[in-house]
Design a protein around this motif. Structure first.
Motif, PDB file in Angstrom:
ATOM      1  N   ALA A   1     -12.778 -26.413 -23.695  1.00 28.71           N
ATOM      2  CA  ALA A   1     -12.529 -26.364 -24.406  1.00 28.71           C
ATOM      3  C   ALA A   1     -13.612 -24.465 -24.727  1.00 28.71           C
ATOM      4  O   ALA A   1     -13.109 -23.646 -25.338  1.00 28.71           O
TER       5      ALA A   1
ATOM      6  N   VAL B   1      -4.052 -33.740 -23.362  1.00 29.73           N
ATOM      7  CA  VAL B   1      -4.561 -32.314 -22.680  1.00 29.73           C
ATOM      8  C   VAL B   1      -6.013 -32.746 -21.456  1.00 29.73           C
ATOM      9  O   VAL B   1      -6.709 -33.801 -22.396  1.00 29.73           O
TER      10      VAL B   1
ATOM     11  N   ASP C   1       2.823 -23.095 -31.082  1.00 25.13           N
ATOM     12  CA  ASP C   1       1.277 -24.221 -31.695  1.00 25.13           C
ATOM     13  C   ASP C   1       2.281 -25.766 -32.502  1.00 25.13           C
ATOM     14  O   ASP C   1       1.406 -26.820 -32.155  1.00 25.13           O
TER      15      ASP C   1
ATOM     16  N   TYR D   1      -8.501 -31.716 -20.450  1.00 23.32           N
ATOM     17  CA  TYR D   1     -10.146 -30.872 -20.595  1.00 23.32           C
ATOM     18  C   TYR D   1     -10.514 -31.649 -20.885  1.00 23.32           C
ATOM     19  O   TYR D   1     -10.173 -31.771 -22.494  1.00 23.32           O
TER      20      TYR D   1
ATOM     21  N   ARG E   1       2.490 -27.271 -29.107  1.00 21.51           N
ATOM     22  CA  ARG E   1       1.399 -27.742 -28.130  1.00 21.51           C
ATOM     23  C   ARG E   1       0.483 -29.243 -28.954  1.00 21.51           C
ATOM     24  O   ARG E   1      -0.149 -29.730 -28.479  1.00 21.51           O
ATOM     25  N   ILE E   2      -0.100 -28.701 -30.451  1.00 19.27           N
ATOM     26  CA  ILE E   2      -0.194 -29.702 -30.969  1.00 19.27           C
ATOM     27  C   ILE E   2       0.040 -31.031 -30.689  1.00 19.27           C
ATOM     28  O   ILE E   2      -1.286 -31.885 -30.679  1.00 19.27           O
TER      29      ILE E   2
ATOM     30  N   HIS F   1      -2.214 -32.719 -27.528  1.00 15.73           N
ATOM     31  CA  HIS F   1      -3.230 -33.010 -27.676  1.00 15.73           C
ATOM     32  C   HIS F   1      -4.393 -34.119 -27.310  1.00 15.73           C
ATOM     33  O   HIS F   1      -4.746 -34.057 -26.528  1.00 15.73           O
TER      34      HIS F   1
ATOM     35  N   HIS G   1     -13.855 -21.706 -21.193  1.00 15.57           N
ATOM     36  CA  HIS G   1     -12.741 -21.294 -20.673  1.00 15.57           C
ATOM     37  C   HIS G   1     -12.857 -21.701 -19.615  1.00 15.57           C
ATOM     38  O   HIS G   1     -11.891 -20.457 -19.042  1.00 15.57           O
ATOM     39  N   PHE G   2     -13.991 -22.469 -18.850  1.00 16.94           N
ATOM     40  CA  PHE G   2     -13.811 -22.686 -17.344  1.00 16.94           C
ATOM     41  C   PHE G   2     -12.542 -23.666 -17.013  1.00 16.94           C
ATOM     42  O   PHE G   2     -12.625 -24.663 -17.552  1.00 16.94           O
TER      43      PHE G   2
ATOM     44  N   LEU H   1       0.875 -27.173 -20.439  1.00 10.26           N
ATOM     45  CA  LEU H   1       1.211 -27.662 -21.886  1.00 10.26           C
ATOM     46  C   LEU H   1       2.502 -26.887 -22.422  1.00 10.26           C
ATOM     47  O   LEU H   1       2.917 -26.941 -22.878  1.00 10.26           O
ATOM     48  N   VAL H   2       2.664 -25.140 -21.851  1.00 12.32           N
ATOM     49  CA  VAL H   2       3.032 -24.126 -22.518  1.00 12.32           C
ATOM     50  C   VAL H   2       4.501 -24.801 -21.728  1.00 12.32           C
ATOM     51  O   VAL H   2       5.545 -24.654 -22.034  1.00 12.32           O
TER      52      VAL H   2
ATOM     53  N   TYR I   1      -9.116 -25.345 -18.562  1.00 11.81           N
ATOM     54  CA  TYR I   1      -8.320 -24.761 -20.047  1.00 11.81           C
ATOM     55  C   TYR I   1      -7.050 -23.971 -18.337  1.00 11.81           C
ATOM     56  O   TYR I   1      -6.098 -24.003 -19.879  1.00 11.81           O
ATOM     57  N   PHE I   2      -7.352 -23.090 -17.967  1.00 14.91           N
ATOM     58  CA  PHE I   2      -5.724 -22.038 -18.112  1.00 14.91           C
ATOM     59  C   PHE I   2      -5.442 -23.021 -16.874  1.00 14.91           C
ATOM     60  O   PHE I   2      -3.921 -23.017 -17.616  1.00 14.91           O
TER      61      PHE I   2
ATOM     62  N   GLU J   1      -3.561 -25.338 -19.942  1.00 16.16           N
ATOM     63  CA  GLU J   1      -2.677 -24.325 -20.667  1.00 16.16           C
ATOM     64  C   GLU J   1      -1.393 -24.352 -19.961  1.00 16.16           C
ATOM     65  O   GLU J   1      -0.506 -24.286 -20.710  1.00 16.16           O
ATOM     66  N   LYS J   2      -1.565 -23.700 -19.627  1.00  9.01           N
ATOM     67  CA  LYS J   2      -0.366 -23.551 -18.373  1.00  9.01           C
ATOM     68  C   LYS J   2       0.273 -24.350 -18.428  1.00  9.01           C
ATOM     69  O   LYS J   2       2.010 -24.150 -18.900  1.00  9.01           O
TER      70      LYS J   2
END
Lengths: 317, 266
Positions: free
Chosen positions: B118, B111, B101, B113, B104-105, B108, B121-122, B132-133, B125-126, B129-130
């Motif tokens: 947010a 990002v 985190d 989306y 990831r912050i 920001h 989560h449509f 970012l990780v 988002y996924f 997020e993938k």
């Protein structure tokens, strides 16, 4: 990752199950009116606690003005309902109440969110009082007498529906990048700014989202209890909400839900002991805070526990 | 054109002038050291560059797409967006958040989306997020922290917390990295490892670095040029060899030439 995980299915099932159980009990006439009112209060308190937790628990902005936001939603919804006493009028009123409340949140948030800690608490407290006094003195809201015979369209279904929506949306938000930005402000505002986070923007955003859902909670209250007066939304109402949030755990939505259920039940139960009610209530709070100083849940969520059981997949969201 | 040009930079706090008439020029790709005794104003210079303080006088300009942009009245988050990231002298991690985190912050601002995604989560988002990780893990790999991505930052050992601060700063995709005493509190082995990693980062990510440090072994080894501050004034500037033999620098660190009165006797 993705929408369809074991965890999400479990959560969905438990939401449906909760609703089904109450529904069955209702059709079997086991639940009395008194029980239903308690259930409605639980839903309203969940919405208010979860939205206040976003502001105070996750973004770290100490707010004592949540009743103010609730009252804006309540009066907006009530006025719309009195004019259009239909289901659509009710839904429009709820949404309009949320939006009105969010707008006021932005207007008040921009100047006050520069303040920190205790100073912000006092400023938000003052803001809620100003809102209350305005409602007390303008004609359209009926002044001190308030608004009566608001059409009662909110029922158990709508209460439950909006409580679930609030928890889901706020939970989604804190597990997104803007949500993490809010949490980073709570952790260390200077470091957050240095990592490219516009702290003013995200504080105001958190304030606005929190106010929006508080407004929805207020709208539901107006329609379910069909009577409003400014004194319902005094300082003590804000404190009640804060107590739920702190007791559940600052930074845990699960905690807010659990505490909202427990404290609402406790308050209703204690109503039969009018004389010692407040003493017992306070005593219980003291005892819980001694044994769980970080609140019932601390900062953990029920999904963390489920995740650990589900093959120890950890905290991957 | 220099990447960062600071001219006549001055900052006073009431009667105290913490930084006075400082000129610093940093070219793209350089690794510059900023040294000086305690209280010389080094961290104040960092705070002025990153927008924590506003200068009392003078200019700070960053080259962005061939144009000079003034940083003087920009808020810290805007400075970060322009491509400057920093670490802190006293570690300022998000202590109660996971290592992942923390990184990831810092991503920001990149990002892809908005608020609707947010909240629901449509949408993207996924996939975002993938991404970012994956990006965060790639950065954590450089400092061998990927294994610990789910640990809370406060539970990392001290040296790794310092590393995580650098990773977090890198996650903002800076062109200029400001490191405030990265080797503070480290033993000689750890300092040597850090020195190598800073050199590697600079090479791999095409970075320009400005470094505050007390550990002379680190500074003399990797910095190409060094600025020496004392009482808020630049007293010397140049290559490590020049700084090492500069009498004003030695004086600032060790005090006035104590052997002077004895000269006659010797």
């Amino acid at each position: 990752m993705g929408m369809i995980t074991k965890k999400n299915i479990l959560i969905l099932l438990s939401i449906v199950a909760t609703f089904a159980v109450v529904q069955v009990l209702r059709t079997m006439n086991i639940l009395t009116n008194f029980h239903e009112i308690t259930l409605a209060l639980i839903c309203i308190n969940i919405i208010l606690a979860v939205s206040l937790n976003l502001i105070t628990g996750f973004t770290g902005q100490f707010s004592l003005g949540h009743a103010g936001f609730m009252s804006i939603g309540a009066y907006t919804c009530a006025l719309i309902l009195l004019k259009y006493p239909t289901m659509w009028g009710f839904l429009a009123g709820i949404i309009a109440g949320g939006i009105a409340s969010a707008l006021v949140g932005i207007i008040i948030g921009l100047p006050t969110l520069r303040l920190k800690g205790d100073y912000l608490a006092i400023a938000t407290l003052g803001m809620a009082e100003i809102i209350r006094v305005i409602f007390l003195n303008i004609e359209i809201t009926g002044g001190a007498a308030g608004l009566a015979s608001i059409p009662r369209i909110a029922n158990w279904f709508w209460m439950f529906f909006f409580a679930v929506i609030s928890v889901v949306f706020i939970n989604n938000f804190i597990k997104s990048s803007p949500g993490r930005a809010c949490i980073s402000i709570r952790e260390d505002e200077i470091a957050a700014e240095s990592m490219g986070i516009n702290s003013t923007k995200y504080k105001v955003m958190s304030f606005a989202i929190g106010a929006f859902f508080a407004g929805i909670g207020g709208g539901l209250y107006a329609s379910y209890f069909f009577f409003l007066k400014p004194n319902l939304f005094g300082f003590l109402k804000s404190i009640d909400m804060l107590v739920i949030v702190v007791l559940g755990g600052l930074g845990s939505l699960t905690g807010s839900v659990v505490a909202a259920v427990l404290l609402t039940l406790l308050t209703t139960f204690l109503q039969q002991f009018t004389a010692v009610r407040m003493i017992l209530y306070a005593l219980l709070l003291v005892v819980i805070m001694i044994f769980r100083p970080k609140g019932i849940m601390g900062t953990s969520e029920i999904t963390d526990l489920l995740g650990r059981i589900g093959r120890g997949k950890g905290r991957v969201e | 054109m220099a990447l960062l040009s600071i001219e006549k930079l001055t900052k006073s706090f009431g009667g105290l002038t913490a930084v006075s008439n400082v000129d610093i020029l940093i070219d793209k790709g350089e690794l510059i050291g900023l040294i000086g005794p305690n209280g010389a104003g080094k961290t104040t210079v960092f705070n002025l560059i990153t927008g924590v303080y506003a200068p009392s006088y003078g200019t700070i300009e960053l080259e962005v797409d061939g144009k000079l942009v003034s940083l003087a009245k920009k808020k810290p988050y805007r400075v970060t967006k322009l491509g400057i990231a920093r670490t802190f002298q006293n570690i300022r991690l998000f202590k109660d958040l996971s290592v992942l985190d923390n990184v990831r912050i810092a991503m920001h601002q990149r990002v892809g989306y908005g608020m609707p995604a947010a909240l629901t989560h449509f949408g993207r988002y996924f996939s975002e997020e993938k991404r970012l990780v994956a990006e965060a893990e790639a950065l954590l790999d450089v400092f061998k922290l990927t294994e610990k991505k789910d640990e809370l930052a406060k539970n990392l050992p001290y040296g790794e917390q310092r590393h995580l601060e650098i990773v977090r700063a890198m996650a903002t995709k800076p062109r200029l990295l400001l490191l405030d005493e990265p080797a503070a509190g480290m033993n000689p082995n750890e300092t040597a490892a850090l020195t190598a990693m800073i050199a590697k980062l600079r090479h791999d990510y095409d970075l320009t670095i400005l470094l505050i440090e007390h550990d002379m072994s680190l500074v003399m080894k990797i910095c190409e040029r060094i600025y020496v501050l004392d009482y808020g004034v630049v007293i010397s500037e140049g290559a490590p060899d020049k700084i090492r033999s500069d009498s004003r620098v030695i004086e600032a660190y060790l005090g006035e030439d104590v052997s002077a009165p004895q000269d006659g006797e010797a």
